[in-house]
Write an enzyme that holds these catalytic residues in place. Structure first.
Site, short mmCIF file in Angstrom:
data_model
loop_
_atom_site.label_atom_id
_atom_site.label_comp_id
_atom_site.label_asym_id
_atom_site.label_seq_id
_atom_site.Cartn_x
_atom_site.Cartn_y
_atom_site.Cartn_z
CB CYS A 243 -0.97 -0.06 1.19
SG CYS A 243 -2.40 1.01 0.95
CG HIS B 85 -3.40 -3.97 2.90
ND1 HIS B 85 -2.46 -3.35 3.69
CD2 HIS B 85 -4.14 -2.98 2.35
CE1 HIS B 85 -2.63 -2.04 3.64
NE2 HIS B 85 -3.63 -1.79 2.82
CD GLU C 129 -0.80 -6.13 5.18
OE1 GLU C 129 -0.51 -6.59 4.06
OE2 GLU C 129 -0.91 -4.92 5.41
CB SER D 233 -14.80 -8.20 30.48
OG SER D 233 -14.13 -9.03 29.56
N GLY D 234 -14.53 -11.29 31.60
CA GLY D 234 -15.00 -12.66 31.37
C GLY D 234 -14.90 -13.02 29.90
N GLY D 235 -14.45 -12.07 29.07
CA GLY D 235 -14.25 -12.37 27.66
C GLY D 235 -12.98 -13.19 27.47
#
Ligand code: XMP
Length: 606
Positions: free
Chosen positions: A80, A172, A174, A226-228
């Site tokens: 890019c 891109h 990636e 948070s529990g995530g």
């Protein structure tokens, strides 16, 4: 052990760090370097990659980096912005124009070792305003894309100089959406640079555990949990590094959680045997009064982040552990999208990157063991650390929770630039025989590494999924001021859409919680919850043809690292069930499915 290494020069592009991650997954060490690092810093690398940037190469922005890299006898490839800089440096031209967003087909031409083993046409991912229009004498064009229906070639999407060992891709490689991007980078790293693969994830874990031990020393850590997935993996890694006795967990119910979420989270931590130092605060009232009357998305995000810290500090004082370090499960996209690397634009302020936290980071009071990982690596690490599959693979949920899915409004219509936007929208959608309206509200998106705050287009009519996606891509390409397309699942195409004044209230949150529950329940019942990466449900205060006051939008997506996303199709039977259940909720004016890629939209609406 000495590893062969690649330098990734971070010009502030949204994906710079992803390049390094992808190369490390090939078991080759990749390190991020700054554009103005002295030339000596580049001497031990076997190759250099120039990242994308929010700056415009066509206007000479960001052109004062260490140009002596071009004198080194090592291969260089640019993506890019980096591609444009390489083209310019060797006598080519870059202009402002030729923008493309999202998927494109690259026709491979000429001879470039980076395309070894690939097909004549490759699906690639674009996000740019500028483009290369000519190359210098030692370069050849090795790939082009076609723009829109006209089939006009979009030249110089890939350039190559085999004699200089310099290469450039406008797209891109990636991002996961460039289907064979990893192969292209592997060709560069192994064939062109001659690297040997010797770097592993186990080594990464060892290094990280050691780093945490050094940072924490004899202190203790108080982790916002948070529990995530992220905070749970962070808790495990911190536990491994400093032991469970010096690790306290705080779960805050900020009133912006999903239905029943806090109870589930506390139960999970108990099952992990972490109940001894597990603390819980119901701070719903504190958060709602802090958000009272606020409409602007970034302000909402900052308030939520600041309030987390206030609640955290109060609880730490209450427990007598205020000297503890603050632990967070921050991952890399949180940092990059907050503009947290030297040159990156702020797409949105993530709750764990508000100014108070930045200050605490500067004082060395924050521990973030996952800060340079993407979600997919966090999950891989989570599985390695023995966290159950179900938890590791649950949908990501943002720290500010439903706060970023509950759009607010002053009730004033925003129609800036609509004299140009509306005809362009009508022209693009008219070709497909569908009705469309640009909505007089805005949501956050990302275009060419820059934040955008622009309008959604509501599309009504029957078409195949592929046609809808093609139409959305045409709208993004042709209509200025648009960063989202949504497909109407409600009533007939509206004649009049009007935003209503609305802020964050308990009643609106309860309605959103209910709609979100219906959607998530549907995904589980149809057995597709795991194949969809994330599925936010969003509430927008819109009256449709004089009816209702809340418009519901469902945003199922596929993604791997959250830096890009593609809309996910839902089965027709599920769509009918959602129509039936959601349109019946009190005050709901309509329902739509978000069919926007990222870019130009972000996953969350704010
Ligand atoms: P966007 O909307 O930027 O989201 O495309 C990318 C991913 O990040 C999540 N997200 C957040 N996660 N704190 C978080 O922990 C935040 O402030 C935040 N904002 C967005 C989002 O849900 C998606 O998975």
């Amino acid at each position: 052990m000495q590893h062969d290494a690649i330098a990734v020069i971070d010009f502030g592009g949204q994906y710079a760090h992803l390049i390094a991650t992808k190369i490390r997954r090939l078991h080759v060490l990749a390190e991020i370097r700054q554009p103005d690092d002295p030339i000596e810093a580049f001497h031990h690398y076997k190759g250099i990659i120039l990242s994308g940037s929010p700056s415009l190469s066509s206007f000479g922005e960001d052109s004062t980096y260490t140009k002596a890299i071009y004198d080194l006898d090592v291969p260089i490839v640019g993506f890019c912005f980096g591609h444009q800089e390489i083209a310019k440096h060797y006598g080519g031209t870059v202009v402002h124009g030729g923008r493309e967003w999202g998927p494109a087909d690259l026709r491979v031409a000429g001879n470039c070792p980076l395309f070894k083993g690939l097909a004549a046409t490759e699906r690639v991912w674009m996000s740019h305003f500028d483009s290369v229009t000519s190359v210098g004498p030692s370069f050849e064009e090795v790939g082009f894309t076609t723009l829109g229906d006209s089939g006009t070639p979009h030249r110089f999407a890939a350039i190559s100089s085999n004699s200089l060992r310099r290469y450039g891709f406008q797209f891109h490689p990636e991002v996961d959406n460039t289907v064979h991007g990893t192969e292209m980078m592997a060709n560069f790293v192994f064939d062109v640079c001659g690297c040997q693969p010797s770097w592993t994830m186990e080594r990464y874990v060892e290094e990280r555990v050691e780093q945490v031990r050094q940072q924490v020393g004899t202190q203790s850590v108080f982790l916002l949990a948070s529990g995530g997935v992220d905070s749970t993996v962070a808790a495990r890694l911190l536990g491994l590094a400093i032991g469970p006795d010096r690790l306290h967990l705080l779960h805050v119910d900020n009133g912006l959680m999903r239905k029943g979420e806090s109870d589930d989270v506390l139960e999970t931590f108990r099952q992990f045997g972490l109940e001894r130092n597990l603390h819980f605060v119901d701070a719903t009232g504190v958060f709602l009064s802090a958000l009272d009357g606020v409409v602007e998305p970034e302000q909402k995000r900052r308030i939520i982040g600041d309030t987390f810290i206030r609640v955290f500090e109060e609880e730490a004082r209450h427990l007598g552990i205020e000297g503890h370090l603050l632990g967070q499960g921050t991952i890399y996209p949180d940092t990059i999208e907050t503009g947290g690397t030297k040159r990156a634009d702020t797409i949105k302020t993530h709750h764990n990157r508000v100014p108070i936290i930045e200050e605490m980071i500067a004082q060395g009071r924050v521990v973030e063991p996952l800060a340079d990982l993407y979600k997919v690596e966090v999950r891989e690490l989570g599985e390695k650390l023995g966290i159950p599959h179900k938890l590791v693979w649950r949908h990501p949920f943002p720290g500010p929770g439903l706060g970023v899915r509950l759009l607010c409004s002053t009730g004033i219509e925003v129609r800036d630039g609509f004299d140009q936007t509306e005809p362009a929208v009508a022209a693009a959608t008219g070709r497909y025989g569908l009705a469309a309206t640009a909505l007089p509200i805005r949501s956050v998106g990302v275009k060419a590494d820059l934040r955008s705050y622009e309008h959604p287009v509501l599309i009504t009519g029957q078409a195949s999924w592929d046609t809808l996606l093609e139409l959305a891509a045409a709208v993004f390409r042709e209509a200025p001021g648009i960063n989202r397309c949504i497909w109407n699942l409600g009533h007939a195409h509206p004649a009049r859409v009007r935003p209503l004044p609305a802020t964050v209230t308990q009643a609106r949150l309860d309605l959103l919680r209910e709609a979100d529950y219906i959607v998530m329940d549907g995904l589980h019942r149809h057995g597709i919850a795991e194949s969809i990466w994330q599925c936010p449900t969003v509430l927008v205060p819109l009256e449709i043809d004089g009816h209702g006051r809340e418009f519901v939008i469902v945003r199922p997506i596929h993604s791997e690292r959250a830096m890009t996303a593609t809309p996910a199709a839902l089965p027709g039977t599920l769509l009918s069930e959602l129509q039936e259940a959601i349109l019946r909720l009190p005050g709901v004016s309509g329902l739509a499915l978000d069919i926007t890629t990222k870019p130009p939209g972000t996953i969350e609406w704010e």
